[in-house]
Design a protein around this motif. Structure first.
Motif, PDB file in Angstrom:
ATOM      1  N   ASP A  52       0.813  -1.214   0.000  1.00 24.88           N
ATOM      2  CA  ASP A  52       0.000   0.000   0.000  1.00 24.88           C
ATOM      3  C   ASP A  52       0.845   1.261   0.000  1.00 24.88           C
ATOM      4  O   ASP A  52       0.324   2.354  -0.089  1.00 24.88           O
ATOM      5  N   GLY A  53       2.154   1.126   0.108  1.00 23.81           N
ATOM      6  CA  GLY A  53       2.991   2.315   0.111  1.00 23.81           C
ATOM      7  C   GLY A  53       4.427   2.000   0.481  1.00 23.81           C
ATOM      8  O   GLY A  53       4.815   0.845   0.624  1.00 23.81           O
ATOM      9  N   VAL A  54       5.185   3.074   0.662  1.00 22.99           N
ATOM     10  CA  VAL A  54       6.599   2.963   1.031  1.00 22.99           C
ATOM     11  C   VAL A  54       6.893   3.987   2.120  1.00 22.99           C
ATOM     12  O   VAL A  54       6.502   5.151   2.004  1.00 22.99           O
ATOM     13  N   ALA A  55       7.576   3.542   3.172  1.00 24.62           N
ATOM     14  CA  ALA A  55       7.993   4.434   4.252  1.00 24.62           C
ATOM     15  C   ALA A  55       9.512   4.556   4.229  1.00 24.62           C
ATOM     16  O   ALA A  55      10.217   3.568   4.057  1.00 24.62           O
ATOM     17  N   THR A  56       9.996   5.778   4.416  1.00 28.63           N
ATOM     18  CA  THR A  56      11.427   6.041   4.488  1.00 28.63           C
ATOM     19  C   THR A  56      11.693   6.806   5.778  1.00 28.63           C
ATOM     20  O   THR A  56      10.978   7.754   6.094  1.00 28.63           O
ATOM     21  N   VAL A  57      12.720   6.389   6.512  1.00 28.36           N
ATOM     22  CA  VAL A  57      12.959   6.905   7.861  1.00 28.36           C
ATOM     23  C   VAL A  57      14.427   7.293   8.032  1.00 28.36           C
ATOM     24  O   VAL A  57      15.319   6.600   7.561  1.00 28.36           O
ATOM     25  N   VAL A  58      14.646   8.415   8.745  1.00 20.55           N
ATOM     26  CA  VAL A  58      15.977   8.840   9.160  1.00 20.55           C
ATOM     27  C   VAL A  58      15.940   9.047  10.670  1.00 20.55           C
ATOM     28  O   VAL A  58      15.045   9.728  11.188  1.00 20.55           O
ATOM     29  N   TYR A  59      16.897   8.464  11.379  1.00 27.25           N
ATOM     30  CA  TYR A  59      17.026   8.654  12.826  1.00 27.25           C
ATOM     31  C   TYR A  59      17.778   9.956  13.050  1.00 27.25           C
ATOM     32  O   TYR A  59      18.968  10.064  12.810  1.00 27.25           O
ATOM     33  N   LEU A  60      17.054  10.991  13.469  1.00 29.51           N
ATOM     34  CA  LEU A  60      17.624  12.340  13.572  1.00 29.51           C
ATOM     35  C   LEU A  60      18.660  12.486  14.680  1.00 29.51           C
ATOM     36  O   LEU A  60      19.555  13.318  14.574  1.00 29.51           O
ATOM     37  N   ASN A  61      18.566  11.693  15.739  1.00 28.53           N
ATOM     38  CA  ASN A  61      19.547  11.798  16.819  1.00 28.53           C
ATOM     39  C   ASN A  61      20.955  11.493  16.314  1.00 28.53           C
ATOM     40  O   ASN A  61      21.922  12.031  16.820  1.00 28.53           O
ATOM     41  N   LYS A  62      21.048  10.643  15.313  1.00 28.66           N
ATOM     42  CA  LYS A  62      22.351  10.303  14.751  1.00 28.66           C
ATOM     43  C   LYS A  62      22.760  11.302  13.671  1.00 28.66           C
ATOM     44  O   LYS A  62      23.926  11.649  13.542  1.00 28.66           O
ATOM     45  N   ALA A  63      21.800  11.785  12.894  1.00 32.09           N
ATOM     46  CA  ALA A  63      22.097  12.719  11.811  1.00 32.09           C
ATOM     47  C   ALA A  63      22.370  14.132  12.322  1.00 32.09           C
ATOM     48  O   ALA A  63      23.229  14.830  11.791  1.00 32.09           O
ATOM     49  N   LEU A 134      17.182   0.323  18.800  1.00 28.46           N
ATOM     50  CA  LEU A 134      15.901   0.949  18.488  1.00 28.46           C
ATOM     51  C   LEU A 134      15.247   0.205  17.334  1.00 28.46           C
ATOM     52  O   LEU A 134      15.870  -0.016  16.294  1.00 28.46           O
ATOM     53  N   ASN A 135      13.995  -0.170  17.529  1.00 29.79           N
ATOM     54  CA  ASN A 135      13.210  -0.838  16.493  1.00 29.79           C
ATOM     55  C   ASN A 135      12.002   0.023  16.180  1.00 29.79           C
ATOM     56  O   ASN A 135      11.080   0.132  16.981  1.00 29.79           O
ATOM     57  N   PHE A 136      12.033   0.642  15.013  1.00 26.39           N
ATOM     58  CA  PHE A 136      11.003   1.586  14.584  1.00 26.39           C
ATOM     59  C   PHE A 136      10.094   0.894  13.579  1.00 26.39           C
ATOM     60  O   PHE A 136      10.560   0.160  12.698  1.00 26.39           O
ATOM     61  N   ARG A 137       8.795   1.129  13.690  1.00 22.47           N
ATOM     62  CA  ARG A 137       7.841   0.527  12.760  1.00 22.47           C
ATOM     63  C   ARG A 137       6.744   1.516  12.426  1.00 22.47           C
ATOM     64  O   ARG A 137       6.322   2.300  13.270  1.00 22.47           O
ATOM     65  N   VAL A 138       6.281   1.465  11.188  1.00 25.42           N
ATOM     66  CA  VAL A 138       5.177   2.288  10.712  1.00 25.42           C
ATOM     67  C   VAL A 138       3.994   1.360  10.462  1.00 25.42           C
ATOM     68  O   VAL A 138       4.145   0.308   9.833  1.00 25.42           O
ATOM     69  N   LYS A 139       2.805   1.750  10.958  1.00 23.60           N
ATOM     70  CA  LYS A 139       1.586   0.968  10.719  1.00 23.60           C
ATOM     71  C   LYS A 139       0.511   1.889  10.177  1.00 23.60           C
ATOM     72  O   LYS A 139       0.391   3.029  10.584  1.00 23.60           O
ATOM     73  N   GLU A 140      -0.275   1.308   9.266  1.00 21.79           N
ATOM     74  CA  GLU A 140      -1.358   2.054   8.637  1.00 21.79           C
ATOM     75  C   GLU A 140      -2.465   1.062   8.319  1.00 21.79           C
ATOM     76  O   GLU A 140      -2.333   0.265   7.392  1.00 21.79           O
ATOM     77  N   GLY A 141      -3.502   1.042   9.148  1.00 21.85           N
ATOM     78  CA  GLY A 141      -4.566   0.060   8.974  1.00 21.85           C
ATOM     79  C   GLY A 141      -3.999  -1.343   9.128  1.00 21.85           C
ATOM     80  O   GLY A 141      -3.308  -1.658  10.087  1.00 21.85           O
ATOM     81  N   SER A 142      -4.250  -2.206   8.151  1.00 23.93           N
ATOM     82  CA  SER A 142      -3.729  -3.577   8.193  1.00 23.93           C
ATOM     83  C   SER A 142      -2.337  -3.686   7.575  1.00 23.93           C
ATOM     84  O   SER A 142      -1.786  -4.771   7.467  1.00 23.93           O
ATOM     85  N   PHE A 143      -1.774  -2.573   7.171  1.00 28.74           N
ATOM     86  CA  PHE A 143      -0.455  -2.555   6.539  1.00 28.74           C
ATOM     87  C   PHE A 143       0.608  -2.100   7.534  1.00 28.74           C
ATOM     88  O   PHE A 143       0.336  -1.250   8.375  1.00 28.74           O
ATOM     89  N   SER A 144       1.802  -2.657   7.409  1.00 38.33           N
ATOM     90  CA  SER A 144       2.899  -2.205   8.260  1.00 38.33           C
ATOM     91  C   SER A 144       4.223  -2.377   7.532  1.00 38.33           C
ATOM     92  O   SER A 144       4.344  -3.163   6.589  1.00 38.33           O
ATOM     93  N   SER A 145       5.202  -1.623   7.997  1.00 33.18           N
ATOM     94  CA  SER A 145       6.540  -1.695   7.422  1.00 33.18           C
ATOM     95  C   SER A 145       7.314  -2.829   8.077  1.00 33.18           C
ATOM     96  O   SER A 145       6.892  -3.387   9.097  1.00 33.18           O
ATOM     97  N   ASP A 146       8.449  -3.145   7.503  1.00 29.53           N
ATOM     98  CA  ASP A 146       9.406  -3.988   8.201  1.00 29.53           C
ATOM     99  C   ASP A 146       9.932  -3.169   9.372  1.00 29.53           C
ATOM    100  O   ASP A 146       9.716  -1.958   9.451  1.00 29.53           O
ATOM    101  N   VAL A 147      10.660  -3.798  10.255  1.00 27.19           N
ATOM    102  CA  VAL A 147      11.250  -3.084  11.388  1.00 27.19           C
ATOM    103  C   VAL A 147      12.501  -2.358  10.913  1.00 27.19           C
ATOM    104  O   VAL A 147      13.371  -2.943  10.277  1.00 27.19           O
ATOM    105  N   PHE A 148      12.555  -1.069  11.200  1.00 31.93           N
ATOM    106  CA  PHE A 148      13.750  -0.267  10.930  1.00 31.93           C
ATOM    107  C   PHE A 148      14.624  -0.387  12.173  1.00 31.93           C
ATOM    108  O   PHE A 148      14.211   0.015  13.260  1.00 31.93           O
ATOM    109  N   LYS A 149      15.819  -0.912  12.019  1.00 30.16           N
ATOM    110  CA  LYS A 149      16.704  -1.121  13.172  1.00 30.16           C
ATOM    111  C   LYS A 149      17.793  -0.049  13.193  1.00 30.16           C
ATOM    112  O   LYS A 149      18.486   0.153  12.208  1.00 30.16           O
ATOM    113  N   TYR A 150      17.888   0.614  14.346  1.00 31.80           N
ATOM    114  CA  TYR A 150      18.906   1.644  14.555  1.00 31.80           C
ATOM    115  C   TYR A 150      19.642   1.356  15.857  1.00 31.80           C
ATOM    116  O   TYR A 150      19.091   0.730  16.761  1.00 31.80           O
ATOM    117  N   GLU A 151      20.861   1.842  15.942  1.00 23.94           N
ATOM    118  CA  GLU A 151      21.636   1.764  17.176  1.00 23.94           C
ATOM    119  C   GLU A 151      21.985   3.166  17.621  1.00 23.94           C
ATOM    120  O   GLU A 151      22.408   3.986  16.812  1.00 23.94           O
TER     121      GLU A 151
END
Length: 154
Positions: A52-63, A134-151
């Motif tokens: 249903d879509g694409v999520a893109t994530v940046v961990y700002l604490n590191k950037a 850190l394990n970040f996830r995006v959910k939208e209704g019945s759709f969800s992203s894979d887990v974004f893993k950050y340290e």
């Protein structure tokens, strides 16, 4: 002598390129390098593997560690086909402390070099998480992203 010459040429080529990386080919600011380096993307899929879509994530604490260090901050942009469902964000299973919807051109655009009017942009804040995983996830209704893993940098 011929073998020595071949090894000398190959060694020069190999060691001459060893000091460069992919970012050397582009004129990027240091924060752009950190943003692009920490960029992760995932499709929003349901159990039937429909997308249903694409999520893109940046961990700002590191950037941007000088500015974002009192909590856990993420810059998220996503494209969704179905815009009716509510979007939710989770970090290590916990819900957000604050979500700020951003315009297409925003203060984080320079981190990713991406701006498209068909995408949605968010600054997502979570309360400080103990530990360095850190394990970040995006959910939208019945759709969800894979887990974004950050340290985190401790």
């Amino acid at each position: 002598m011929k073998t020595f010459l071949i090894f000398l040429v190959l060694g020069t080529i190999f060691f001459g390129c060893a000091q460069q990386n992919a970012f050397d080919q582009f004129q990027l600011k240091p924060e752009q390098e950190l943003g692009e380096d920490g960029l992760q993307s995932s499709k929003l899929k349901n159990r039937e593997e429909l997308v249903d879509g694409v999520a893109t994530v940046v961990y700002l604490n590191k950037a941007l560690p000088k500015k974002y260090n009192d909590a856990e901050y993420f810059y998220v942009y996503l494209y969704k086909k179905n815009k009716k469902n509510k979007i939710s964000f989770f970090l290590n299973g916990k819900t957000t402390a604050k979500i700020e919807k951003l315009p297409v051109k925003n203060r984080f655009t320079q981190l990713t070099s991406f701006e498209a009017p068909w995408s949605s942009y968010y600054l997502v804040k979570f309360n400080k998480i103990e530990g360095d995983k850190l394990n970040f996830r995006v959910k939208e209704g019945s759709f969800s992203s894979d887990v974004f893993k950050y340290e985190k940098d401790q």
